[in-house]
Design a protein around this motif. Structure first.
Motif, PDB file in Angstrom:
ATOM      1  N   SER A  57       3.310  -4.324   3.741  1.00 11.56           N
ATOM      2  CA  SER A  57       2.589  -5.203   2.815  1.00 11.56           C
ATOM      3  C   SER A  57       1.780  -4.399   1.804  1.00 11.56           C
ATOM      4  CB  SER A  57       1.706  -6.196   3.575  1.00 11.56           C
ATOM      5  OG  SER A  57       0.584  -5.557   4.128  1.00 11.56           O
ATOM      6  N   ILE A  58       1.178  -3.297   2.232  1.00 11.26           N
ATOM      7  CA  ILE A  58       0.443  -2.442   1.300  1.00 11.26           C
ATOM      8  C   ILE A  58       1.392  -1.867   0.259  1.00 11.26           C
ATOM      9  CG2 ILE A  58      -0.803  -0.246   1.078  1.00 11.26           C
ATOM     10  CD1 ILE A  58      -2.118  -0.912   3.804  1.00 11.26           C
ATOM     11  N   GLU A  59       2.544  -1.438   0.709  1.00 11.99           N
ATOM     12  CA  GLU A  59       3.545  -0.899  -0.218  1.00 11.99           C
ATOM     13  C   GLU A  59       3.949  -1.956  -1.246  1.00 11.99           C
ATOM     14  OE1 GLU A  59       7.860   1.322   0.014  1.00 11.99           O
ATOM     15  OE2 GLU A  59       7.319  -0.074   1.605  1.00 11.99           O
ATOM     16  N   SER A  60       4.114  -3.194  -0.809  1.00  9.30           N
ATOM     17  CA  SER A  60       4.594  -4.236  -1.715  1.00  9.30           C
ATOM     18  C   SER A  60       3.574  -4.616  -2.776  1.00  9.30           C
ATOM     19  CB  SER A  60       5.037  -5.476  -0.931  1.00  9.30           C
ATOM     20  OG  SER A  60       3.923  -6.143  -0.389  1.00  9.30           O
ATOM     21  N   VAL A  61       2.280  -4.433  -2.505  1.00  6.46           N
ATOM     22  CA  VAL A  61       1.261  -4.754  -3.504  1.00  6.46           C
ATOM     23  C   VAL A  61       0.658  -3.502  -4.126  1.00  6.46           C
ATOM     24  CG1 VAL A  61       0.659  -6.961  -2.473  1.00  6.46           C
ATOM     25  CG2 VAL A  61      -0.626  -4.926  -1.831  1.00  6.46           C
ATOM     26  N   GLY A  62       1.032  -2.340  -3.653  1.00  9.87           N
ATOM     27  CA  GLY A  62       0.422  -1.084  -4.076  1.00  9.87           C
ATOM     28  C   GLY A  62       0.439  -0.826  -5.555  1.00  9.87           C
ATOM     29  N   SER A  83      -9.383  -2.148  -7.510  1.00  9.98           N
ATOM     30  CA  SER A  83     -10.135  -3.318  -7.935  1.00  9.98           C
ATOM     31  C   SER A  83     -11.215  -3.699  -6.945  1.00  9.98           C
ATOM     32  CB  SER A  83      -9.188  -4.502  -8.149  1.00  9.98           C
ATOM     33  OG  SER A  83      -8.665  -4.933  -6.915  1.00  9.98           O
ATOM     34  N   HIS A  84     -11.278  -3.032  -5.800  1.00 14.06           N
ATOM     35  CA  HIS A  84     -12.244  -3.358  -4.767  1.00 14.06           C
ATOM     36  C   HIS A  84     -13.109  -2.149  -4.411  1.00 14.06           C
ATOM     37  CE1 HIS A  84      -9.627  -6.781  -4.382  1.00 14.06           C
ATOM     38  NE2 HIS A  84     -10.520  -7.360  -3.621  1.00 14.06           N
ATOM     39  N   GLU A  85     -13.449  -1.340  -5.367  1.00 16.10           N
ATOM     40  CA  GLU A  85     -14.177  -0.114  -5.072  1.00 16.10           C
ATOM     41  C   GLU A  85     -15.607  -0.369  -4.628  1.00 16.10           C
ATOM     42  OE1 GLU A  85     -13.730   2.682  -8.229  1.00 16.10           O
ATOM     43  OE2 GLU A  85     -11.572   2.477  -8.203  1.00 16.10           O
ATOM     44  N   HIS A  86     -16.275  -1.378  -5.140  1.00 18.39           N
ATOM     45  CA  HIS A  86     -17.633  -1.733  -4.728  1.00 18.39           C
ATOM     46  C   HIS A  86     -18.559  -0.519  -4.659  1.00 18.39           C
ATOM     47  CE1 HIS A  86     -16.245  -5.740  -3.925  1.00 18.39           C
ATOM     48  NE2 HIS A  86     -15.316  -5.264  -3.155  1.00 18.39           N
ATOM     49  N   GLY A  87     -18.479   0.300  -5.659  1.00 19.15           N
ATOM     50  CA  GLY A  87     -19.421   1.416  -5.739  1.00 19.15           C
ATOM     51  C   GLY A  87     -19.046   2.622  -4.913  1.00 19.15           C
ATOM     52  N   ALA A  88     -17.916   2.608  -4.265  1.00 20.95           N
ATOM     53  CA  ALA A  88     -17.508   3.771  -3.481  1.00 20.95           C
ATOM     54  C   ALA A  88     -17.159   4.905  -4.428  1.00 20.95           C
ATOM     55  CB  ALA A  88     -16.303   3.435  -2.614  1.00 20.95           C
ATOM     56  N   PRO A  89     -17.551   6.106  -4.094  1.00 19.09           N
ATOM     57  CA  PRO A  89     -17.294   7.226  -4.986  1.00 19.09           C
ATOM     58  C   PRO A  89     -15.817   7.583  -5.004  1.00 19.09           C
ATOM     59  CG  PRO A  89     -18.137   8.021  -2.893  1.00 19.09           C
ATOM     60  CD  PRO A  89     -18.186   6.516  -2.844  1.00 19.09           C
ATOM     61  N   ALA A  90     -15.344   7.989  -6.137  1.00 18.36           N
ATOM     62  CA  ALA A  90     -13.975   8.479  -6.208  1.00 18.36           C
ATOM     63  C   ALA A  90     -13.926   9.820  -5.478  1.00 18.36           C
ATOM     64  CB  ALA A  90     -13.551   8.664  -7.654  1.00 18.36           C
ATOM     65  N   CYS A  91     -12.801  10.074  -4.863  1.00 18.15           N
ATOM     66  CA  CYS A  91     -12.638  11.359  -4.181  1.00 18.15           C
ATOM     67  C   CYS A  91     -12.451  12.440  -5.233  1.00 18.15           C
ATOM     68  CB  CYS A  91     -11.407  11.323  -3.285  1.00 18.15           C
ATOM     69  SG  CYS A  91     -11.569  10.191  -1.917  1.00 18.15           S
ATOM     70  N   PRO A 110      -8.739  13.615   0.279  1.00 21.37           N
ATOM     71  CA  PRO A 110      -8.961  12.881  -0.961  1.00 21.37           C
ATOM     72  C   PRO A 110      -7.785  12.003  -1.391  1.00 21.37           C
ATOM     73  CG  PRO A 110      -9.731  15.128  -1.194  1.00 21.37           C
ATOM     74  CD  PRO A 110      -8.999  15.053   0.126  1.00 21.37           C
ATOM     75  N   ALA A 111      -6.589  12.346  -0.986  1.00 21.80           N
ATOM     76  CA  ALA A 111      -5.426  11.541  -1.360  1.00 21.80           C
ATOM     77  C   ALA A 111      -5.440  10.162  -0.710  1.00 21.80           C
ATOM     78  CB  ALA A 111      -4.130  12.274  -0.998  1.00 21.80           C
ATOM     79  N   LEU A 112      -6.331   9.955   0.237  1.00 21.28           N
ATOM     80  CA  LEU A 112      -6.408   8.666   0.927  1.00 21.28           C
ATOM     81  C   LEU A 112      -7.306   7.655   0.218  1.00 21.28           C
ATOM     82  CD1 LEU A 112      -6.741   9.959   4.570  1.00 21.28           C
ATOM     83  CD2 LEU A 112      -4.783   8.787   3.571  1.00 21.28           C
ATOM     84  N   TYR A 113      -7.929   8.046  -0.857  1.00 20.88           N
ATOM     85  CA  TYR A 113      -8.905   7.188  -1.518  1.00 20.88           C
ATOM     86  C   TYR A 113      -8.384   5.783  -1.784  1.00 20.88           C
ATOM     87  CZ  TYR A 113     -12.043   5.290  -4.999  1.00 20.88           C
ATOM     88  OH  TYR A 113     -12.899   4.475  -5.680  1.00 20.88           O
ATOM     89  N   GLN A 114      -7.283   5.661  -2.489  1.00 22.05           N
ATOM     90  CA  GLN A 114      -6.813   4.333  -2.879  1.00 22.05           C
ATOM     91  C   GLN A 114      -6.426   3.494  -1.662  1.00 22.05           C
ATOM     92  OE1 GLN A 114      -3.406   4.057  -5.436  1.00 22.05           O
ATOM     93  NE2 GLN A 114      -4.264   2.270  -6.456  1.00 22.05           N
ATOM     94  N   ILE A 115      -5.699   4.066  -0.742  1.00 22.14           N
ATOM     95  CA  ILE A 115      -5.286   3.272   0.416  1.00 22.14           C
ATOM     96  C   ILE A 115      -6.470   2.908   1.299  1.00 22.14           C
ATOM     97  CG2 ILE A 115      -4.686   5.132   1.988  1.00 22.14           C
ATOM     98  CD1 ILE A 115      -2.186   3.328   2.684  1.00 22.14           C
ATOM     99  N   SER A 116      -7.539   3.683   1.248  1.00 29.01           N
ATOM    100  CA  SER A 116      -8.704   3.362   2.083  1.00 29.01           C
ATOM    101  C   SER A 116      -9.248   1.977   1.754  1.00 29.01           C
ATOM    102  CB  SER A 116      -9.794   4.427   1.938  1.00 29.01           C
ATOM    103  OG  SER A 116     -10.414   4.379   0.674  1.00 29.01           O
ATOM    104  N   HIS A 117      -9.118   1.540   0.544  1.00 32.64           N
ATOM    105  CA  HIS A 117      -9.582   0.205   0.169  1.00 32.64           C
ATOM    106  C   HIS A 117      -8.700  -0.878   0.766  1.00 32.64           C
ATOM    107  CE1 HIS A 117     -12.798   1.549  -2.392  1.00 32.64           C
ATOM    108  NE2 HIS A 117     -11.982   2.495  -2.816  1.00 32.64           N
ATOM    109  N   TYR A 118      -7.408  -0.679   0.778  1.00 32.13           N
ATOM    110  CA  TYR A 118      -6.501  -1.628   1.430  1.00 32.13           C
ATOM    111  C   TYR A 118      -6.841  -1.726   2.917  1.00 32.13           C
ATOM    112  CZ  TYR A 118      -3.333  -1.383  -2.601  1.00 32.13           C
ATOM    113  OH  TYR A 118      -2.784  -1.445  -3.848  1.00 32.13           O
ATOM    114  N   LEU A 119      -7.037  -0.582   3.536  1.00 33.04           N
ATOM    115  CA  LEU A 119      -7.319  -0.566   4.968  1.00 33.04           C
ATOM    116  C   LEU A 119      -8.669  -1.194   5.274  1.00 33.04           C
ATOM    117  CD1 LEU A 119      -5.897   2.938   5.836  1.00 33.04           C
ATOM    118  CD2 LEU A 119      -4.871   0.712   6.304  1.00 33.04           C
TER     119      LEU A 119
END
Length: 158
Positions: A136-141, A148-156, A80-89
């Motif tokens: 780059s992810i770190e610099s904009v994290g 801002s790009h969840e597009h309906g994905a469920p929160a972990c 579940p801790a990967l939720y936010q970074i999953s959107h960047y990836l």
């Protein structure tokens, strides 16, 4: 590769208060681990077929495409801790920007990492790409791009 690469190799922390990338540092070491895990035949070269195999695990409904929802749900099930970074990836993997991941994206992502354009992805190229991507992810994290790009994905759920 869908962290595919990072999910298998390591876990992230810091879902709600920006990204804490410290557990991934040094990035070159993280990327080396990811390469070893994802080089399925352990020959020191990552092929498009290996990337296709890794990404296929995210296609939970078997339609040949991974939506942001499928990808995020799969990542969250692993950690579940990967939720936010999953959107960047997801955005990085969506090479053609059509909001779904498929073979075109996987091959494009492989090509993006293949800096010498020989069709073969070695550890050096892989590590260089991932160090740049994670930096780059770190610099904009702290700008909360992923949320801002969840597009309906469920929160972990933790």
């Amino acid at each position: 590769m869908g962290i595919g690469y990072v999910v298998i190799a390591l876990s992230f922390v810091g879902i709600c208060h920006g990204l804490d990338m410290s557990r991934l540092q040094p990035y070159n070491f993280t990327a080396e681990i990811m390469f070893i895990v994802e080089d399925l035949d352990q020959d020191g070269i990552m092929t498009v077929a290996e990337i296709d195999t890794v990404f296929a695990q995210y296609d939970t409904n078997g339609d040949g495409k991974e939506s942001r929802h499928e990808y995020t749900a799969f990542i969250c099930a692993a950690d579940p801790a990967l939720y936010q970074i999953s959107h960047y990836l997801y955005d990085a993997y969506d090479v053609n920007g059509d909001h779904k991941l498929d073979l075109v994206d996987y091959e494009g992502f492989h090509n993006n990492m293949d800096s010498n354009n020989d069709g073969l992805l070695n550890m050096e190229e892989f590590v260089a790409y991932w160090v740049a991507l994670l930096t780059s992810i770190e610099s904009v994290g702290n700008h909360q791009h992923g949320q801002s790009h969840e597009h309906g994905a469920p929160a972990c759920h933790t």
